[in-house]
Design an enzyme around this catalytic site. Structure first.
Site, mmCIF file in Angstrom:
data_model
loop_
_atom_site.group_PDB
_atom_site.id
_atom_site.type_symbol
_atom_site.label_atom_id
_atom_site.label_comp_id
_atom_site.label_asym_id
_atom_site.label_seq_id
_atom_site.Cartn_x
_atom_site.Cartn_y
_atom_site.Cartn_z
ATOM 1 N N SER A 165 -0.226 -12.072 85.710
ATOM 2 C CA SER A 165 -0.050 -11.956 84.255
ATOM 3 C C SER A 165 -1.201 -11.254 83.559
ATOM 4 O O SER A 165 -1.896 -11.835 82.724
ATOM 5 C CB SER A 165 0.193 -13.345 83.687
ATOM 6 O OG SER A 165 1.288 -13.897 84.351
ATOM 7 N N ARG A 180 -6.447 -3.427 82.886
ATOM 8 C CA ARG A 180 -7.684 -4.106 82.487
ATOM 9 C C ARG A 180 -7.473 -5.615 82.621
ATOM 10 O O ARG A 180 -6.352 -6.096 82.672
ATOM 11 C CB ARG A 180 -8.073 -3.758 81.044
ATOM 12 C CG ARG A 180 -7.042 -4.115 80.001
ATOM 13 C CD ARG A 180 -7.502 -3.798 78.585
ATOM 14 N NE ARG A 180 -6.380 -3.691 77.678
ATOM 15 C CZ ARG A 180 -5.791 -2.550 77.338
ATOM 16 N NH1 ARG A 180 -6.216 -1.407 77.807
ATOM 17 N NH2 ARG A 180 -4.759 -2.551 76.512
ATOM 18 N N ASP A 218 4.367 -12.580 83.647
ATOM 19 C CA ASP A 218 4.954 -13.895 83.327
ATOM 20 C C ASP A 218 6.028 -13.809 82.243
ATOM 21 O O ASP A 218 6.967 -14.615 82.225
ATOM 22 C CB ASP A 218 3.878 -14.936 82.958
ATOM 23 C CG ASP A 218 2.879 -14.459 81.925
ATOM 24 O OD1 ASP A 218 2.997 -13.311 81.465
ATOM 25 O OD2 ASP A 218 1.966 -15.235 81.571
#
Ligand code: BGC
Length: 500
Positions: A165, A180, A218
């Site tokens: 996630s 990132r 997610d």
């Protein structure tokens, strides 16, 4: 917007001096978190502008709008056994998921808290940490499968859905490079690397006979699991979203609108629609429209990703307690808060310096439970709040102090929930969901939407202030989608047709 939630009873207002310096200053701080009238719709329009830009091209600071390579939403009839790995923030879970084909499933899982040292380690250490947990789980729950594979090396591998996630630039349903880190992670040499590939290679080295068939955000998992499990009287599920440690959402978009997506490079994609992982935490990184008071600014500077995920830093669970802590530190530094002898003894050393050991002065020491407890506390002496915060502070604040903290906590919580409505309204308006469906369903997961008092009501109240209006909101259901990261990942692994 008014400051207190309509759902809060006003029958037991604590009796304190409302003209004290502390109360006046606390009200001013609380006001810094109040959204201006008309802000919400302006922000929804801005969100949709930035979302369209994100669908057209990837830029470093814009909304990522990542094609997930997942197209089909489930029907509830899917069956099979899968492994699901779930790295969302603080925890790493390994699960065995069995889909029963009648909208139900069973799950066996093992959860570990990822140590802070791993959250800022190297790619090698991080991948080994994950692989160790998978290996332990397989040894414990799938020993006979491992035995069979030893005997027969052509044995079909166990399919894995890997919920990872964080913003990943997907290149295939089971491949993608990390854009990132967010939520406190900072493993520098992992940025730009294909995390599922690195994990697969480590699992192969260990002969574990599992195949990562899908890497899943997610929110995509939440959309899938809500579509699989939702009660039949809900409408069509159009958004999957998370309001937990972080925040994000996913929805389905016609491929023709995803102009940055090169279909010729993805012959395996057969459908004309694809689920988009918006990464809405990065809405308005350049702060064109988002409110930005001095506490927001301080929180951002204290994060491991300053300047990014600016929307998330105003909305999600990692930040609400920290915002409140910073406001308390400010009131304390002005000599207005925690002035009793008991408090002073705790907050200062004998030399008169600030006691750095106190949670009050320790960044990230207070999680969202602190504002949450204050938010729902309707007792005349605020004793539940006093009990909760004294565990952090080691002394009990006075009633006047508690009332001031509550004022600010409610304002922070209410702003977060109201802002949570922005991308939801944006996606519903952009997809014309209310024109296409009689009832529109949103699947949501995460500690904040589940546990923060009145969060769902406050979202609905804010949605009604956008162009969806109260009538539109009546046709929208917001339901908790349990375990998107487990069941949803399994459903995505099922959708991925191929093996090695
Ligand atoms: C991440 C998203 C994730 C969200 C909720 C954010 O910080 O960037 O990928 O979906 O948190 O877990």
């Amino acid at each position: 917007m008014t400051r207190s939630s309509p759902s809060l009873s006003s029958t037991s207002i604590p009796n304190i001096d409302r003209n004290s310096k502390l109360h006046i200053k606390a009200s001013e701080i609380a006001d810094l978190f109040v959204l201006e009238n008309g802000f919400l719709q302006k922000a929804v329009d801005q969100y949709n502008i930035q979302a369209l830009e994100g669908l057209a091209k990837h830029t470093e600071r814009g909304l990522p709008m990542i094609p997930s390579y997942v197209s089909d939403t489930p029907t509830g009839k899917e069956v099979g056994t899968f492994l699901a790995l779930d790295l969302g923030g603080t925890n790493f879970r390994v699960c065995s998921v069995e889909l029963h084909g009648n909208s139900t499933y069973s799950i066996v899982q093992k959860k570990t808290t990822v140590p802070d040292s791993i959250m800022k380690s190297t790619l090698h250490e991080f991948i080994n940490y994950l692989a160790d947990r998978v290996q332990e789980f397989l040894n414990e729950y799938h020993a006979s499968f491992l035995q069979e594979c030893k005997k027969d090396s052509s044995h079909k591998p166990l399919k894995v859905g890997f919920t990872f996630s964080f913003p990943v630039n997907q290149t295939h349903i089971n491949r993608g490079t990390l854009i990132r880190w967010t939520k406190g992670y900072d493993i520098k040499d992992a940025v730009g690397k294909d995390i599922p590939l690195a994990l697969q290679q480590e699992l192969d080295k260990r002969n574990l006979h599992v195949f990562i068939a899908a890497v899943v955000n997610d929110t995509v998992g939440t959309l899938m699991s809500r579509a699989y499990t939702k009660p039949s009287n809900c409408g069509d599920t159009v958004i999957g979203c998370i309001f937990g440690t972080g925040t994000n959402g996913a929805y389905s978009e016609p491929l023709v609108n995803i102009t940055k997506f090169d279909r010729s490079a993805a012959p395996e994609v057969k459908s004309d629609e694809m689920i988009i992982n918006t990464e809405w935490g990065s809405f308005d990184n350049d702060l064109k429209i988002l409110p930005n008071n001095k506490y927001d600014n301080q929180v951002n500077l204290n994060t491991r990703n300053p300047g990014f995920h600016m929307f998330e830093k105003r909305v999600s669970g990692m930040f609400l307690g920290e915002l409140l802590r910073l406001c308390m530190v400010d009131l304390h530094s002005q000599g207005l808060l925690f002035t009793s002898p008991e408090a002073k003894a705790e907050l200062f050393t004998t030399e008169g310096n600030i006691n750095n050991q106190s949670d009050l002065f320790t960044p990230w020491s207070m999680n969202t439970a602190v504002p949450a407890v204050f938010h729902s506390d309707n007792t005349p002496d605020l004793s539940p709040s006093a009990k909760h915060i004294s565990r952090h502070l080691q002394f009990t604040p006075t009633l006047e102090e508690l009332v001031s903290i509550q004022l600010i906590a409610r304002s922070i919580g209410k702003r977060a929930a109201a802002m949570a409505a922005i991308p939801l309204a944006g996606a519903i308006i952009h997809t014309r969901a209310l024109e296409k469906h009689e009832k529109v369903d949103i699947g949501a997961d995460g500690s904040v939407v589940e546990n923060y008092p009145y969060f769902q009501e406050m979202i609905r109240e804010a949605l009604a202030q956008t162009s969806l209006g109260p009538k539109g909101v009546e046709r929208i259901t917001l339901g908790i989608a349990k375990d998107g990261s487990g069941v949803g990942a399994a459903l995505c692994a099922l959708e991925a047709k191929e093996y090695h």
